[in-house]
Write a protein that holds these residues in place. Structure first.
Motif, PDB file in Angstrom:
ATOM      1  N   ALA A 265       0.834  -1.211   0.000  1.00  0.00           N
ATOM      2  CA  ALA A 265       0.000   0.000   0.000  1.00  0.00           C
ATOM      3  C   ALA A 265       0.869   1.263   0.000  1.00  0.00           C
ATOM      4  CB  ALA A 265      -0.917  -0.004   1.225  1.00  0.00           C
ATOM      5  N   THR A 266       1.979   1.230   0.753  1.00  0.00           N
ATOM      6  CA  THR A 266       2.885   2.377   0.815  1.00  0.00           C
ATOM      7  C   THR A 266       3.563   2.611  -0.530  1.00  0.00           C
ATOM      8  OG1 THR A 266       3.312   1.938   3.154  1.00  0.00           O
ATOM      9  CG2 THR A 266       4.882   3.346   2.014  1.00  0.00           C
ATOM     10  N   LEU A 267       4.010   1.534  -1.177  1.00  0.00           N
ATOM     11  CA  LEU A 267       4.691   1.654  -2.466  1.00  0.00           C
ATOM     12  C   LEU A 267       3.793   2.282  -3.524  1.00  0.00           C
ATOM     13  CD1 LEU A 267       7.231   0.926  -4.174  1.00  0.00           C
ATOM     14  CD2 LEU A 267       6.053  -1.198  -4.758  1.00  0.00           C
ATOM     15  N   LEU A 268       2.509   1.925  -3.511  1.00  0.00           N
ATOM     16  CA  LEU A 268       1.578   2.423  -4.518  1.00  0.00           C
ATOM     17  C   LEU A 268       0.990   3.779  -4.184  1.00  0.00           C
ATOM     18  CD1 LEU A 268      -0.324  -0.907  -5.295  1.00  0.00           C
ATOM     19  CD2 LEU A 268       1.576   0.130  -6.554  1.00  0.00           C
ATOM     20  N   ASP A 269       1.262   4.284  -2.994  1.00  0.00           N
ATOM     21  CA  ASP A 269       0.764   5.603  -2.593  1.00  0.00           C
ATOM     22  C   ASP A 269       1.760   6.667  -3.057  1.00  0.00           C
ATOM     23  OD1 ASP A 269       0.024   7.974  -1.172  1.00  0.00           O
ATOM     24  OD2 ASP A 269      -1.073   6.721   0.252  1.00  0.00           O
ATOM     25  N   PRO A 270       1.361   7.568  -3.952  1.00  0.00           N
ATOM     26  CA  PRO A 270       2.304   8.571  -4.478  1.00  0.00           C
ATOM     27  C   PRO A 270       2.859   9.504  -3.417  1.00  0.00           C
ATOM     28  CG  PRO A 270       0.035   9.081  -5.115  1.00  0.00           C
ATOM     29  CD  PRO A 270       0.022   7.703  -4.530  1.00  0.00           C
TER      30      PRO A 270
ATOM     31  N   LYS B 135       9.105  -4.386  -4.721  1.00  0.00           N
ATOM     32  CA  LYS B 135       8.966  -3.904  -6.097  1.00  0.00           C
ATOM     33  C   LYS B 135       8.629  -5.044  -7.053  1.00  0.00           C
ATOM     34  CE  LYS B 135      11.992   0.164  -5.980  1.00  0.00           C
ATOM     35  NZ  LYS B 135      13.223   0.777  -6.540  1.00  0.00           N
ATOM     36  N   LYS B 136       9.368  -6.159  -6.928  1.00  0.00           N
ATOM     37  CA  LYS B 136       9.137  -7.301  -7.806  1.00  0.00           C
ATOM     38  C   LYS B 136       7.721  -7.853  -7.618  1.00  0.00           C
ATOM     39  CE  LYS B 136      13.969  -8.835  -8.178  1.00  0.00           C
ATOM     40  NZ  LYS B 136      14.944  -9.900  -7.846  1.00  0.00           N
ATOM     41  N   ARG B 137       7.259  -7.881  -6.371  1.00  0.00           N
ATOM     42  CA  ARG B 137       5.912  -8.376  -6.112  1.00  0.00           C
ATOM     43  C   ARG B 137       4.874  -7.455  -6.752  1.00  0.00           C
ATOM     44  NH1 ARG B 137       2.754  -8.192  -0.378  1.00  0.00           N
ATOM     45  NH2 ARG B 137       0.757  -8.904  -1.144  1.00  0.00           N
ATOM     46  N   ALA B 138       5.110  -6.140  -6.676  1.00  0.00           N
ATOM     47  CA  ALA B 138       4.174  -5.175  -7.273  1.00  0.00           C
ATOM     48  C   ALA B 138       4.125  -5.343  -8.786  1.00  0.00           C
ATOM     49  CB  ALA B 138       4.592  -3.758  -6.902  1.00  0.00           C
ATOM     50  N   VAL B 139       5.303  -5.456  -9.422  1.00  0.00           N
ATOM     51  CA  VAL B 139       5.363  -5.643 -10.866  1.00  0.00           C
ATOM     52  C   VAL B 139       4.658  -6.940 -11.273  1.00  0.00           C
ATOM     53  CG1 VAL B 139       6.917  -6.067 -12.815  1.00  0.00           C
ATOM     54  CG2 VAL B 139       7.474  -4.292 -11.144  1.00  0.00           C
ATOM     55  N   SER B 140       4.888  -8.002 -10.501  1.00  0.00           N
ATOM     56  CA  SER B 140       4.272  -9.288 -10.794  1.00  0.00           C
ATOM     57  C   SER B 140       2.753  -9.213 -10.727  1.00  0.00           C
ATOM     58  CB  SER B 140       4.796 -10.337  -9.807  1.00  0.00           C
ATOM     59  OG  SER B 140       4.130 -11.567  -9.976  1.00  0.00           O
ATOM     60  N   GLU B 141       2.228  -8.552  -9.688  1.00  0.00           N
ATOM     61  CA  GLU B 141       0.780  -8.460  -9.524  1.00  0.00           C
ATOM     62  C   GLU B 141       0.153  -7.577 -10.597  1.00  0.00           C
ATOM     63  OE1 GLU B 141      -0.600  -7.574  -5.637  1.00  0.00           O
ATOM     64  OE2 GLU B 141       0.577  -9.140  -4.658  1.00  0.00           O
ATOM     65  N   ILE B 142       0.840  -6.472 -10.955  1.00  0.00           N
ATOM     66  CA  ILE B 142       0.324  -5.590 -12.007  1.00  0.00           C
ATOM     67  C   ILE B 142       0.317  -6.318 -13.342  1.00  0.00           C
ATOM     68  CG2 ILE B 142       0.759  -3.463 -13.301  1.00  0.00           C
ATOM     69  CD1 ILE B 142       1.878  -2.267 -10.703  1.00  0.00           C
ATOM     70  N   SER B 143       1.390  -7.069 -13.625  1.00  0.00           N
ATOM     71  CA  SER B 143       1.464  -7.826 -14.870  1.00  0.00           C
ATOM     72  C   SER B 143       0.359  -8.872 -14.943  1.00  0.00           C
ATOM     73  CB  SER B 143       2.828  -8.509 -14.987  1.00  0.00           C
ATOM     74  OG  SER B 143       3.871  -7.560 -15.008  1.00  0.00           O
TER      75      SER B 143
ATOM     76  N   PRO C  25       3.251   0.082 -27.678  1.00  0.00           N
ATOM     77  CA  PRO C  25       4.653  -0.327 -27.694  1.00  0.00           C
ATOM     78  C   PRO C  25       5.076  -0.799 -26.327  1.00  0.00           C
ATOM     79  CG  PRO C  25       4.355   1.803 -28.766  1.00  0.00           C
ATOM     80  CD  PRO C  25       3.051   1.466 -28.104  1.00  0.00           C
ATOM     81  N   LYS C  26       5.861  -1.882 -26.280  1.00  0.00           N
ATOM     82  CA  LYS C  26       6.291  -2.441 -25.003  1.00  0.00           C
ATOM     83  C   LYS C  26       7.297  -1.515 -24.335  1.00  0.00           C
ATOM     84  CE  LYS C  26       5.549  -7.295 -26.051  1.00  0.00           C
ATOM     85  NZ  LYS C  26       6.189  -8.640 -26.120  1.00  0.00           N
ATOM     86  N   LYS C  27       7.091  -1.301 -23.045  1.00  0.00           N
ATOM     87  CA  LYS C  27       8.010  -0.491 -22.238  1.00  0.00           C
ATOM     88  C   LYS C  27       8.382  -1.263 -21.000  1.00  0.00           C
ATOM     89  CE  LYS C  27       6.332   4.043 -23.703  1.00  0.00           C
ATOM     90  NZ  LYS C  27       5.776   5.349 -23.261  1.00  0.00           N
ATOM     91  N   LYS C  28       9.563  -1.030 -20.538  1.00  0.00           N
ATOM     92  CA  LYS C  28      10.011  -1.706 -19.324  1.00  0.00           C
ATOM     93  C   LYS C  28       9.288  -1.110 -18.122  1.00  0.00           C
ATOM     94  CE  LYS C  28      14.138  -3.068 -16.802  1.00  0.00           C
ATOM     95  NZ  LYS C  28      15.603  -2.925 -16.692  1.00  0.00           N
ATOM     96  N   MET C  29       8.694  -1.955 -17.283  1.00  0.00           N
ATOM     97  CA  MET C  29       7.962  -1.483 -16.106  1.00  0.00           C
ATOM     98  C   MET C  29       8.937  -1.273 -14.952  1.00  0.00           C
ATOM     99  SD  MET C  29       4.717  -3.256 -14.206  1.00  0.00           S
ATOM    100  CE  MET C  29       3.835  -3.320 -15.765  1.00  0.00           C
ATOM    101  N   THR C  30       8.933  -0.080 -14.391  1.00  0.00           N
ATOM    102  CA  THR C  30       9.820   0.231 -13.271  1.00  0.00           C
ATOM    103  C   THR C  30       9.047   0.886 -12.159  1.00  0.00           C
ATOM    104  OG1 THR C  30      10.414   2.390 -14.184  1.00  0.00           O
ATOM    105  CG2 THR C  30      11.854   0.543 -14.755  1.00  0.00           C
ATOM    106  N   LEU C  31       9.475   0.637 -10.952  1.00  0.00           N
ATOM    107  CA  LEU C  31       8.889   1.278  -9.779  1.00  0.00           C
ATOM    108  C   LEU C  31      10.023   1.893  -8.976  1.00  0.00           C
ATOM    109  CD1 LEU C  31       6.297  -1.394  -8.654  1.00  0.00           C
ATOM    110  CD2 LEU C  31       5.789   0.835  -9.630  1.00  0.00           C
ATOM    111  N   GLY C  32      10.036   3.209  -8.887  1.00  0.00           N
ATOM    112  CA  GLY C  32      11.109   3.894  -8.181  1.00  0.00           C
ATOM    113  C   GLY C  32      10.698   4.348  -6.830  1.00  0.00           C
TER     114      GLY C  32
END
Length: 342
Positions: free
Chosen positions: A285-290, A306-314, A335-342
């Motif tokens: 929840a914290t990671l997804l809160d801007p 981060k990996k868990r968030a990317v996996s769930e979004i995918s 177009p495919k783009k690399k998914m990143t979470l900073g």
């Protein structure tokens, strides 16, 4: 009044409102809410068990979600008599358990056990936990005595209009604000802090009025009581001012007491949020809160989160694509783009 305005008008009876108007309003509102709930993908909920003035138990259910316009919505779906069956509360509104992200409750053991039995993700209300933490943090004989003195003095003014009158005169003479004293509500720690703060504000006037009457002279607080009340007040003021309260201590004993209260509060909260499942839920929840992103996530767990968030979004994107069908994929594939979470 209506008879004078128009004698021909017949005011609807109580039976009309009970049997026709209110049921129609309820059914119309319920259908409107059900239609809105169909559009949401995920939701969280809060539930609370409380008692009416006649001590009858009721259970409330509120859902929280973001609608298609990206507006945060909170709707209380029902407040029902507790002994009744509540197992169909979600299904009666067309809410799938699989879409439930989290259920927030108080710390009642019966509610917590019910959620575990249903295998629903849950969190305990932070406000309730904070209340309990503060109650535990201020368990100290010095504080008990000082608050007892404070409450007795406040009661002396509550039950005597003459003392309130004298208080007003002394306030004007001393140049103090014309404020009434505040009584504590046992279930609200904030009311205790407000009582103490107002007591300290009016201490000189209180001392003069109580000291002038031999029947209430024993209620005049000692300097030790005032010192403890000052330390307690600074410790339980709004948490955003907590650091300022600590740095503003001038006496070693007060500073030590304030630190003890803070340590007790933090120890209680840490013990309640050490569960691994809840930590994972809060990290996501914290990671997804801007507002927060990675600010409060332990650095050692950051990559895993981060990996868990990317996996769930995918997984969510893939599920949406499968539902849309192959033709929709070909037409709308960006177009495919690399998914990143900073």
């Amino acid at each position: 009044m209506l008879k004078v305005l128009d004698a021909r008008y017949v005011v609807p009876s109580r039976k009309y409102f009970a049997d026709v108007a209110l049921p129609h309003l309820y059914n119309t509102t319920r259908e409107k809410i059900r239609s809105e709930l169909k559009e949401m993908q995920f939701y969280s909920a809060t539930t609370d068990l409380w008692s009416s003035r006649t001590m009858q138990p009721y259970l409330s259910l509120t859902v929280h979600y973001i609608n298609t316009s990206w507006t945060l919505r909170s709707i209380c779906l029902q407040t029902a008599y507790f002994p009744d069956n509540h197992t169909d509360a979600l299904s009666s509104w067309g809410l799938s358990e699989e879409r439930l992200v989290c259920m927030t409750t108080d710390s009642g053991t019966n509610i917590i056990k019910a959620l575990k039995d249903n295998n629903w993700p849950s969190l305990q209300c932070f406000g309730h936990r904070l209340h309990n933490a503060i109650e535990n943090g201020v368990k100290d004989p010095r504080i008990d005595r000082a608050i007892g003195v404070c409450k007795k003095a406040v009661s002396a003014f509550s039950y005597s209009w003459k003392k309130r009158r004298d208080m007003t005169e002394v306030q004007a003479e001393l140049g103090l604000p014309q404020h009434l004293l505040i009584s504590e509500s046992p279930t609200r720690w904030g009311s205790r802090q407000k009582m103490i703060e107002r007591f300290l504000e009016q201490e000189k006037a209180i001392t003069r009025v109580l000291g002038a009457d031999k029947k209430t002279r024993h209620l005049v607080p000692t300097w030790q009581d005032l010192e403890v009340l000052e330390a307690t007040n600074k410790a339980v003021k709004p948490l955003q001012d907590f650091t300022d309260a600590l740095s503003g201590e001038s006496y070693r004993r007060k500073k030590e007491l304030t630190k003890t209260i803070k340590a007790n509060i933090m120890r209680y909260l840490e013990s309640k949020y050490c569960d691994l499942e809840k930590e994972e839920l809060l990290d996501m929840a914290t990671l997804l809160d801007p507002r927060f992103r990675t600010t409060y996530i332990d650095a050692s767990k950051l990559e895993v989160v981060k990996k868990r968030a990317v996996s769930e979004i995918s997984a969510l994107c893939n599920s949406t694509t499968e539902e849309a069908g192959p033709s929709a994929v070909q037409e709308n594939t960006p177009p495919k783009k690399k998914m990143t979470l900073g």
